[in-house]
Design an enzyme around this catalytic site. Sequence first.
Site, PDB file in Angstrom:
ATOM      1  N   GLU A  91       0.827  -1.206   0.000  1.00 55.66           N
ATOM      2  CA  GLU A  91       0.000   0.000   0.000  1.00 55.66           C
ATOM      3  C   GLU A  91       0.861   1.256   0.000  1.00 55.66           C
ATOM      4  O   GLU A  91       1.917   1.292   0.616  1.00 55.66           O
ATOM      5  CB  GLU A  91      -0.866   0.028   1.265  1.00 55.66           C
ATOM      6  CG  GLU A  91      -1.817  -1.135   1.359  1.00 55.66           C
ATOM      7  CD  GLU A  91      -2.645  -1.089   2.639  1.00 55.66           C
ATOM      8  OE1 GLU A  91      -2.596  -0.077   3.349  1.00 55.66           O
ATOM      9  OE2 GLU A  91      -3.324  -2.088   2.907  1.00 55.66           O
ATOM     10  N   CYS A 104       2.982   8.539   1.518  1.00 55.27           N
ATOM     11  CA  CYS A 104       3.302   7.557   2.552  1.00 55.27           C
ATOM     12  C   CYS A 104       3.612   6.237   1.853  1.00 55.27           C
ATOM     13  O   CYS A 104       2.754   5.681   1.171  1.00 55.27           O
ATOM     14  CB  CYS A 104       2.106   7.424   3.493  1.00 55.27           C
ATOM     15  SG  CYS A 104       2.365   6.254   4.808  1.00 55.27           S
ATOM     16  N   GLU A 167       9.106  -2.168   8.266  1.00 55.54           N
ATOM     17  CA  GLU A 167      10.045  -1.511   9.177  1.00 55.54           C
ATOM     18  C   GLU A 167      11.324  -1.185   8.382  1.00 55.54           C
ATOM     19  O   GLU A 167      12.090  -2.087   8.055  1.00 55.54           O
ATOM     20  CB  GLU A 167      10.339  -2.444  10.364  1.00 55.54           C
ATOM     21  CG  GLU A 167      11.482  -2.022  11.248  1.00 55.54           C
ATOM     22  CD  GLU A 167      11.453  -0.544  11.611  1.00 55.54           C
ATOM     23  OE1 GLU A 167      10.443  -0.044  12.128  1.00 55.54           O
ATOM     24  OE2 GLU A 167      12.471   0.135  11.337  1.00 55.54           O
ATOM     25  N   SER A 221       8.841   5.504  16.635  1.00 52.33           N
ATOM     26  CA  SER A 221       7.554   5.127  17.226  1.00 52.33           C
ATOM     27  C   SER A 221       7.831   4.480  18.575  1.00 52.33           C
ATOM     28  O   SER A 221       8.529   3.474  18.649  1.00 52.33           O
ATOM     29  CB  SER A 221       6.831   4.147  16.294  1.00 52.33           C
ATOM     30  OG  SER A 221       6.797   4.663  14.978  1.00 52.33           O
TER      31      SER A 221
HETATM   32  N1  SAH Z   1       7.594   0.500  11.110  1.00 52.85           N
HETATM   33  C1  SAH Z   1       7.651   1.931  11.034  1.00 52.85           C
HETATM   34  C2  SAH Z   1       6.777   2.531   9.930  1.00 52.85           C
HETATM   35  C3  SAH Z   1       5.383   1.986   9.778  1.00 52.85           C
HETATM   36  S1  SAH Z   1       4.230   2.421  11.064  1.00 52.85           S
HETATM   37  C4  SAH Z   1       7.301   2.555  12.380  1.00 52.85           C
HETATM   38  O1  SAH Z   1       6.969   1.816  13.304  1.00 52.85           O
HETATM   39  O2  SAH Z   1       7.407   3.757  12.540  1.00 52.85           O
HETATM   40  C5  SAH Z   1       4.065   4.160  10.887  1.00 52.85           C
HETATM   41  C6  SAH Z   1       3.353   4.837  12.023  1.00 52.85           C
HETATM   42  O3  SAH Z   1       1.999   4.438  12.063  1.00 52.85           O
HETATM   43  C7  SAH Z   1       3.954   4.521  13.377  1.00 52.85           C
HETATM   44  O4  SAH Z   1       4.137   5.705  14.109  1.00 52.85           O
HETATM   45  C8  SAH Z   1       2.883   3.663  14.037  1.00 52.85           C
HETATM   46  O5  SAH Z   1       2.908   3.810  15.424  1.00 52.85           O
HETATM   47  C9  SAH Z   1       1.616   4.213  13.400  1.00 52.85           C
HETATM   48  N2  SAH Z   1       0.478   3.285  13.411  1.00 52.85           N
HETATM   49  C10 SAH Z   1       0.465   1.990  13.056  1.00 52.85           C
HETATM   50  N3  SAH Z   1      -0.768   1.452  13.221  1.00 52.85           N
HETATM   51  C11 SAH Z   1      -1.548   2.448  13.683  1.00 52.85           C
HETATM   52  C12 SAH Z   1      -2.938   2.523  14.058  1.00 52.85           C
HETATM   53  N4  SAH Z   1      -3.744   1.463  13.991  1.00 52.85           N
HETATM   54  N5  SAH Z   1      -3.401   3.726  14.491  1.00 52.85           N
HETATM   55  C13 SAH Z   1      -2.593   4.798  14.580  1.00 52.85           C
HETATM   56  N6  SAH Z   1      -1.294   4.789  14.225  1.00 52.85           N
HETATM   57  C14 SAH Z   1      -0.766   3.619  13.811  1.00 52.85           C
END
Ligand code: SAH
Length: 351
Positions: A91, A104, A167, A221
Amino acid sequence: MNTLVRDIVPESWPQLLASRGEPPYRGRQLAHWLFARGALDWDAMHNLPRSLRAGLAADFDPAGLSIEERLVAADGTRKFLFRLRDGHTIESVIIPMEHHATFCISSQVGCAMACRFCATARGGLARGLSPGEIVEQVQRLAADLTSAPFPQHGDRGYNVVFMGMGEPLDNFDAVRTGLAIMTSPLGLGLSTRRVQLSTSAPPQGLANLDSLDLPVGLTISIGGADDAARRKVMPVSGRAGVADALAAAERFARRSGRRVTIAWVLIAERTDQLEQARTLARLVANRPFKVNLIPLNELDDDDLAAAASERILAFQRVLVDAGVPAYIRVSGGRDIGAACGQLRRRRASSR
Ligand code: SAH
Protein backbone atom coordinates in the site's frame (compact mmCIF):
# COMPACT_ATOMS: atom_id res chain seq x y z
CA MET A 1 13.40 -12.77 -11.99
CA ASN A 2 15.13 -9.87 -13.76
CA THR A 3 16.65 -7.02 -11.80
CA LEU A 4 14.36 -4.02 -11.64
CA VAL A 5 15.91 -1.22 -13.68
CA ARG A 6 15.34 1.25 -10.79
CA ASP A 7 17.24 -0.97 -8.33
CA ILE A 8 20.39 0.65 -9.68
CA VAL A 9 21.50 4.13 -8.63
CA PRO A 10 21.64 6.65 -11.50
CA GLU A 11 25.36 7.27 -10.95
CA SER A 12 26.14 3.65 -11.89
CA TRP A 13 24.50 3.61 -15.31
CA PRO A 14 27.27 5.21 -17.44
CA GLN A 15 29.79 2.64 -16.18
CA LEU A 16 27.31 -0.19 -16.44
CA LEU A 17 26.47 0.60 -20.05
CA ALA A 18 30.15 1.11 -20.85
CA SER A 19 30.73 -2.44 -19.65
CA ARG A 20 28.10 -3.56 -22.17
CA GLY A 21 30.03 -1.81 -24.98
CA GLU A 22 27.90 1.36 -25.09
CA PRO A 23 29.12 4.94 -24.83
CA PRO A 24 28.76 6.16 -21.21
CA TYR A 25 26.42 9.03 -22.19
CA ARG A 26 23.78 6.40 -22.98
CA GLY A 27 23.78 5.63 -19.27
CA ARG A 28 23.02 9.26 -18.48
CA GLN A 29 20.21 9.23 -21.03
CA LEU A 30 18.77 6.07 -19.51
CA ALA A 31 18.94 7.46 -15.96
CA HIS A 32 17.20 10.60 -17.20
CA TRP A 33 14.35 8.53 -18.65
CA LEU A 34 14.01 6.48 -15.49
CA PHE A 35 14.21 9.14 -12.81
CA ALA A 36 13.58 12.57 -14.34
CA ARG A 37 10.94 11.38 -16.82
CA GLY A 38 9.54 8.44 -14.89
CA ALA A 39 9.50 6.12 -17.92
CA LEU A 40 7.90 2.76 -17.13
CA ASP A 41 8.44 0.98 -20.44
CA TRP A 42 11.28 0.65 -22.95
CA ASP A 43 9.20 2.01 -25.84
CA ALA A 44 9.07 5.45 -24.26
CA MET A 45 12.86 5.82 -24.39
CA HIS A 46 12.93 6.66 -28.06
CA ASN A 47 16.36 8.30 -28.19
CA LEU A 48 18.01 5.06 -27.08
CA PRO A 49 18.85 2.67 -29.95
CA ARG A 50 16.40 -0.20 -30.33
CA SER A 51 19.21 -2.73 -30.01
CA LEU A 52 20.27 -1.23 -26.68
CA ARG A 53 16.70 -1.31 -25.38
CA ALA A 54 16.29 -4.93 -26.48
CA GLY A 55 19.54 -5.84 -24.76
CA LEU A 56 18.48 -4.15 -21.54
CA ALA A 57 15.03 -5.72 -21.68
CA ALA A 58 16.66 -9.16 -21.55
CA ASP A 59 18.25 -8.37 -18.18
CA PHE A 60 16.11 -5.69 -16.56
CA ASP A 61 12.41 -5.10 -15.95
CA PRO A 62 11.29 -1.50 -16.57
CA ALA A 63 8.53 -1.55 -13.90
CA GLY A 64 7.93 -3.46 -10.69
CA LEU A 65 4.47 -2.27 -9.68
CA SER A 66 1.02 -2.26 -11.21
CA ILE A 67 -1.98 -0.44 -9.81
CA GLU A 68 -4.40 -2.98 -8.40
CA GLU A 69 -6.72 -0.48 -6.72
CA ARG A 70 -6.95 3.30 -6.28
CA LEU A 71 -9.34 4.69 -3.67
CA VAL A 72 -10.14 8.32 -2.92
CA ALA A 73 -11.39 9.29 0.53
CA ALA A 74 -13.82 12.08 1.36
CA ASP A 75 -10.93 14.22 2.65
CA GLY A 76 -8.96 13.78 -0.62
CA THR A 77 -6.57 11.10 0.66
CA ARG A 78 -5.75 8.65 -2.13
CA LYS A 79 -4.82 5.12 -1.33
CA PHE A 80 -3.10 2.72 -3.73
CA LEU A 81 -2.83 -1.02 -3.60
CA PHE A 82 0.11 -1.98 -5.84
CA ARG A 83 0.76 -5.49 -7.09
CA LEU A 84 4.41 -6.54 -7.29
CA ARG A 85 5.86 -8.82 -9.95
CA ASP A 86 5.74 -11.84 -7.62
CA GLY A 87 2.06 -11.30 -6.82
CA HIS A 88 2.47 -9.68 -3.38
CA THR A 89 0.65 -6.42 -2.71
CA ILE A 90 1.71 -3.27 -0.88
CA GLU A 91 0.00 0.00 0.00
CA SER A 92 0.97 3.61 -0.61
CA VAL A 93 -1.01 6.74 0.19
CA ILE A 94 -1.18 10.35 -1.02
CA ILE A 95 -2.29 12.69 1.78
CA PRO A 96 -3.23 16.27 0.94
CA MET A 97 -1.62 18.73 3.35
CA GLU A 98 -2.12 22.47 3.44
CA HIS A 99 0.65 23.42 1.02
CA HIS A 100 1.88 20.14 -0.41
CA ALA A 101 1.11 16.44 -0.66
CA THR A 102 2.61 13.77 1.57
CA PHE A 103 3.42 10.39 0.05
CA CYS A 104 3.30 7.56 2.55
CA ILE A 105 5.25 4.58 1.20
CA SER A 106 6.04 1.00 2.19
CA SER A 107 9.45 -0.53 2.81
CA GLN A 108 8.47 -4.22 3.17
CA VAL A 109 5.71 -6.64 2.20
CA GLY A 110 4.22 -7.13 5.66
CA CYS A 111 6.30 -6.59 8.78
CA ALA A 112 8.01 -8.69 11.45
CA MET A 113 7.68 -6.18 14.29
CA ALA A 114 4.29 -7.41 15.57
CA CYS A 115 3.02 -4.11 17.00
CA ARG A 116 -0.31 -4.86 18.71
CA PHE A 117 -2.18 -1.96 17.11
CA CYS A 118 -0.94 -2.30 13.52
CA ALA A 119 -2.85 -4.02 10.70
CA THR A 120 0.31 -4.78 8.71
CA ALA A 121 1.78 -6.71 11.63
CA ARG A 122 -1.06 -9.26 11.55
CA GLY A 123 0.22 -11.13 8.49
CA GLY A 124 3.89 -11.19 9.46
CA LEU A 125 6.74 -10.44 7.06
CA ALA A 126 6.82 -11.77 3.49
CA ARG A 127 9.89 -9.94 2.21
CA GLY A 128 11.69 -6.61 1.98
CA LEU A 129 11.10 -4.35 -0.99
CA SER A 130 13.95 -3.67 -3.40
CA PRO A 131 15.26 -0.10 -3.88
CA GLY A 132 13.44 0.10 -7.21
CA GLU A 133 10.14 -0.98 -5.66
CA ILE A 134 10.56 1.72 -3.03
CA VAL A 135 11.43 4.46 -5.54
CA GLU A 136 8.75 3.43 -8.04
CA GLN A 137 6.03 3.96 -5.41
CA VAL A 138 7.12 7.60 -5.17
CA GLN A 139 7.14 7.97 -8.95
CA ARG A 140 3.72 6.36 -9.36
CA LEU A 141 2.27 8.69 -6.74
CA ALA A 142 4.00 11.71 -8.32
CA ALA A 143 2.50 10.77 -11.70
CA ASP A 144 -0.95 10.52 -10.11
CA LEU A 145 -0.50 13.93 -8.47
CA THR A 146 0.59 15.45 -11.79
CA SER A 147 -2.41 14.08 -13.64
CA ALA A 148 -4.84 15.01 -10.84
CA PRO A 149 -3.35 17.86 -8.74
CA PHE A 150 -5.03 19.02 -5.57
CA PRO A 151 -6.80 22.27 -6.51
CA GLN A 152 -5.62 24.04 -3.35
CA HIS A 153 -1.94 23.40 -4.12
CA GLY A 154 -0.04 25.86 -6.31
CA ASP A 155 2.83 23.51 -7.06
CA ARG A 156 3.21 19.75 -7.28
CA GLY A 157 5.63 19.52 -4.36
CA TYR A 158 5.55 16.44 -2.20
CA ASN A 159 7.14 14.98 0.91
CA VAL A 160 7.88 11.28 1.36
CA VAL A 161 7.36 9.46 4.65
CA PHE A 162 8.21 5.80 5.29
CA MET A 163 5.04 5.23 7.30
CA GLY A 164 3.40 2.61 5.12
CA MET A 165 3.92 -1.11 5.50
CA GLY A 166 7.13 -2.45 6.97
CA GLU A 167 10.04 -1.51 9.18
CA PRO A 168 12.65 0.47 7.21
CA LEU A 169 15.55 -0.36 9.56
CA ASP A 170 14.74 -4.06 9.04
CA ASN A 171 15.30 -3.68 5.27
CA PHE A 172 18.07 -1.19 5.59
CA ASP A 173 20.30 -1.75 2.55
CA ALA A 174 17.38 -1.38 0.14
CA VAL A 175 15.98 1.60 2.05
CA ARG A 176 19.35 3.33 2.08
CA THR A 177 19.76 2.83 -1.67
CA GLY A 178 16.18 4.02 -2.20
CA LEU A 179 16.93 7.15 -0.15
CA ALA A 180 20.10 7.75 -2.17
CA ILE A 181 18.11 7.57 -5.43
CA MET A 182 15.35 9.85 -4.12
CA THR A 183 17.76 12.51 -2.91
CA SER A 184 20.30 12.37 -5.75
CA PRO A 185 20.12 15.24 -8.28
CA LEU A 186 20.41 12.51 -10.94
CA GLY A 187 17.60 10.58 -9.26
CA LEU A 188 14.37 12.16 -8.04
CA GLY A 189 16.24 15.25 -6.80
CA LEU A 190 14.25 15.46 -3.57
CA SER A 191 15.67 17.58 -0.76
CA THR A 192 16.53 15.49 2.32
CA ARG A 193 14.23 17.93 4.15
CA ARG A 194 11.31 16.40 2.30
CA VAL A 195 12.01 12.80 3.32
CA GLN A 196 11.06 11.24 6.66
CA LEU A 197 12.10 7.81 7.87
CA SER A 198 9.82 6.27 10.49
CA THR A 199 10.99 3.39 12.64
CA SER A 200 9.87 1.25 15.56
CA ALA A 201 13.59 1.17 16.50
CA PRO A 202 14.19 -2.59 16.56
CA PRO A 203 17.36 -3.27 18.59
CA GLN A 204 19.08 -4.82 15.58
CA GLY A 205 18.28 -1.72 13.53
CA LEU A 206 19.88 0.87 15.80
CA ALA A 207 23.36 0.25 14.38
CA ASN A 208 21.89 0.84 10.93
CA LEU A 209 20.54 4.15 12.13
CA ASP A 210 23.99 5.08 13.41
CA SER A 211 25.41 4.39 9.96
CA LEU A 212 22.83 6.51 8.11
CA ASP A 213 24.61 9.65 6.95
CA LEU A 214 21.79 11.35 5.02
CA PRO A 215 20.18 14.18 7.00
CA VAL A 216 16.63 13.01 6.37
CA GLY A 217 13.90 13.47 8.96
CA LEU A 218 13.41 10.75 11.55
CA THR A 219 10.41 9.56 13.52
CA ILE A 220 10.75 6.96 16.27
CA SER A 221 7.55 5.13 17.23
CA ILE A 222 7.64 4.58 20.97
CA GLY A 223 4.22 3.60 22.36
CA GLY A 224 5.38 2.91 25.91
CA ALA A 225 7.45 5.05 28.25
CA ASP A 226 9.12 2.20 30.09
CA ASP A 227 10.33 -1.11 28.76
CA ALA A 228 7.57 -3.27 30.26
CA ALA A 229 4.79 -0.97 29.04
CA ARG A 230 6.36 -0.67 25.61
CA ARG A 231 6.81 -4.42 25.18
CA LYS A 232 3.08 -4.94 25.72
CA VAL A 233 2.17 -2.95 22.61
CA MET A 234 5.46 -3.18 20.68
CA PRO A 235 7.13 -6.54 21.30
CA VAL A 236 9.86 -5.47 18.89
CA SER A 237 11.69 -3.70 21.66
CA GLY A 238 13.18 -7.00 22.85
CA ARG A 239 16.03 -6.47 25.25
CA ALA A 240 17.02 -3.05 23.96
CA GLY A 241 14.68 -0.63 25.60
CA VAL A 242 13.25 2.82 25.30
CA ALA A 243 16.48 4.39 26.57
CA ASP A 244 18.54 2.77 23.79
CA ALA A 245 16.06 3.82 21.12
CA LEU A 246 16.04 7.42 22.34
CA ALA A 247 19.82 7.53 22.66
CA ALA A 248 20.15 6.42 19.02
CA ALA A 249 17.54 9.00 18.04
CA GLU A 250 19.47 11.72 19.84
CA ARG A 251 22.74 10.77 18.11
CA PHE A 252 20.91 10.99 14.79
CA ALA A 253 19.40 14.37 15.69
CA ARG A 254 22.86 15.76 16.48
CA ARG A 255 24.29 14.39 13.22
CA SER A 256 21.44 15.56 11.01
CA GLY A 257 20.88 18.85 12.81
CA ARG A 258 17.16 18.05 12.85
CA ARG A 259 14.80 17.45 15.72
CA VAL A 260 13.59 13.82 15.88
CA THR A 261 9.85 13.15 16.21
CA ILE A 262 8.66 10.71 18.86
CA ALA A 263 5.41 9.07 17.66
CA TRP A 264 3.06 7.89 20.40
CA VAL A 265 -0.12 5.99 19.48
CA LEU A 266 -2.82 6.69 22.06
CA ILE A 267 -4.78 3.56 22.95
CA ALA A 268 -7.46 3.69 25.64
CA GLU A 269 -6.30 2.17 28.95
CA ARG A 270 -3.02 1.00 27.37
CA THR A 271 -0.99 4.03 26.43
CA ASP A 272 -3.09 6.99 27.57
CA GLN A 273 -2.33 7.01 31.32
CA LEU A 274 -1.02 10.28 32.68
CA GLU A 275 1.65 8.35 34.58
CA GLN A 276 3.06 7.33 31.20
CA ALA A 277 2.86 10.92 29.99
CA ARG A 278 4.93 12.02 32.98
CA THR A 279 7.53 9.31 32.37
CA LEU A 280 7.66 10.22 28.69
CA ALA A 281 8.03 13.90 29.53
CA ARG A 282 11.03 13.14 31.77
CA LEU A 283 12.65 11.07 28.99
CA VAL A 284 12.10 13.60 26.25
CA ALA A 285 12.46 17.02 27.92
CA ASN A 286 15.53 19.08 27.04
CA ARG A 287 16.51 16.80 24.19
CA PRO A 288 16.27 17.44 20.41
CA PHE A 289 12.83 15.81 20.23
CA LYS A 290 9.20 16.65 19.70
CA VAL A 291 6.22 14.37 20.30
CA ASN A 292 3.42 13.51 17.89
CA LEU A 293 0.38 12.03 19.62
CA ILE A 294 -1.61 9.79 17.27
CA PRO A 295 -5.07 8.62 18.37
CA LEU A 296 -5.36 4.93 17.50
CA ASN A 297 -6.95 4.23 14.15
CA GLU A 298 -9.11 1.34 15.29
CA LEU A 299 -8.89 -1.99 13.48
CA ASP A 300 -12.17 -3.76 12.91
CA ASP A 301 -10.98 -7.13 14.22
CA ASP A 302 -9.61 -5.94 17.50
CA ASP A 303 -10.72 -4.71 20.89
CA LEU A 304 -8.18 -1.90 21.19
CA ALA A 305 -9.91 1.49 21.26
CA ALA A 306 -8.72 5.01 20.58
CA ALA A 307 -8.15 7.12 23.66
CA ALA A 308 -10.96 9.53 24.49
CA SER A 309 -10.37 13.10 23.39
CA GLU A 310 -10.21 14.53 26.91
CA ARG A 311 -7.57 11.92 27.78
CA ILE A 312 -5.60 12.88 24.68
CA LEU A 313 -5.71 16.55 25.64
CA ALA A 314 -4.68 15.75 29.23
CA PHE A 315 -1.78 13.63 27.96
CA GLN A 316 -0.64 16.47 25.74
CA ARG A 317 -0.97 18.97 28.60
CA VAL A 318 1.46 16.96 30.78
CA LEU A 319 4.05 17.07 28.01
CA VAL A 320 3.58 20.73 27.18
CA ASP A 321 3.75 21.71 30.87
CA ALA A 322 7.09 19.91 31.05
CA GLY A 323 8.36 22.02 28.14
CA VAL A 324 8.04 19.26 25.52
CA PRO A 325 6.62 20.29 22.14
CA ALA A 326 3.67 17.93 21.64
CA TYR A 327 1.16 17.84 18.79
CA ILE A 328 -1.98 15.82 18.22
CA ARG A 329 -2.08 14.27 14.75
CA VAL A 330 -5.34 13.32 13.13
CA SER A 331 -5.11 10.57 10.54
CA GLY A 332 -6.67 11.09 7.14
CA GLY A 333 -8.61 8.71 4.95
CA ARG A 334 -10.40 6.79 7.67
CA ASP A 335 -13.25 5.86 5.35
CA ILE A 336 -10.88 4.03 2.94
CA GLY A 337 -8.80 2.18 5.51
CA ALA A 338 -5.78 4.43 5.02
CA ALA A 339 -3.99 3.35 8.20
CA CYS A 340 -0.98 1.18 7.67
CA GLY A 341 -1.94 -2.18 6.14
CA GLN A 342 -5.71 -1.91 6.48
CA LEU A 343 -6.69 -1.98 2.83
CA ARG A 344 -4.52 -4.97 2.01
CA ARG A 345 -5.92 -6.81 5.01
CA ARG A 346 -9.50 -6.07 4.09
CA ARG A 347 -8.87 -7.39 0.56
CA ALA A 348 -7.23 -10.55 1.87
CA SER A 349 -10.12 -11.33 4.20
CA SER A 350 -12.79 -10.69 1.56
CA ARG A 351 -11.31 -13.31 -0.79
N1 SAH B 1 7.59 0.50 11.11
C1 SAH B 1 7.65 1.93 11.03
C2 SAH B 1 6.78 2.53 9.93
C3 SAH B 1 5.38 1.99 9.78
S1 SAH B 1 4.23 2.42 11.06
C4 SAH B 1 7.30 2.55 12.38
O1 SAH B 1 6.97 1.82 13.30
O2 SAH B 1 7.41 3.76 12.54
C5 SAH B 1 4.07 4.16 10.89
C6 SAH B 1 3.35 4.84 12.02
O3 SAH B 1 2.00 4.44 12.06
C7 SAH B 1 3.95 4.52 13.38
O4 SAH B 1 4.14 5.71 14.11
C8 SAH B 1 2.88 3.66 14.04
O5 SAH B 1 2.91 3.81 15.42
C9 SAH B 1 1.62 4.21 13.40
N2 SAH B 1 0.48 3.29 13.41
C10 SAH B 1 0.46 1.99 13.06
N3 SAH B 1 -0.77 1.45 13.22
C11 SAH B 1 -1.55 2.45 13.68
C12 SAH B 1 -2.94 2.52 14.06
N4 SAH B 1 -3.74 1.46 13.99
N5 SAH B 1 -3.40 3.73 14.49
C13 SAH B 1 -2.59 4.80 14.58
N6 SAH B 1 -1.29 4.79 14.22
C14 SAH B 1 -0.77 3.62 13.81
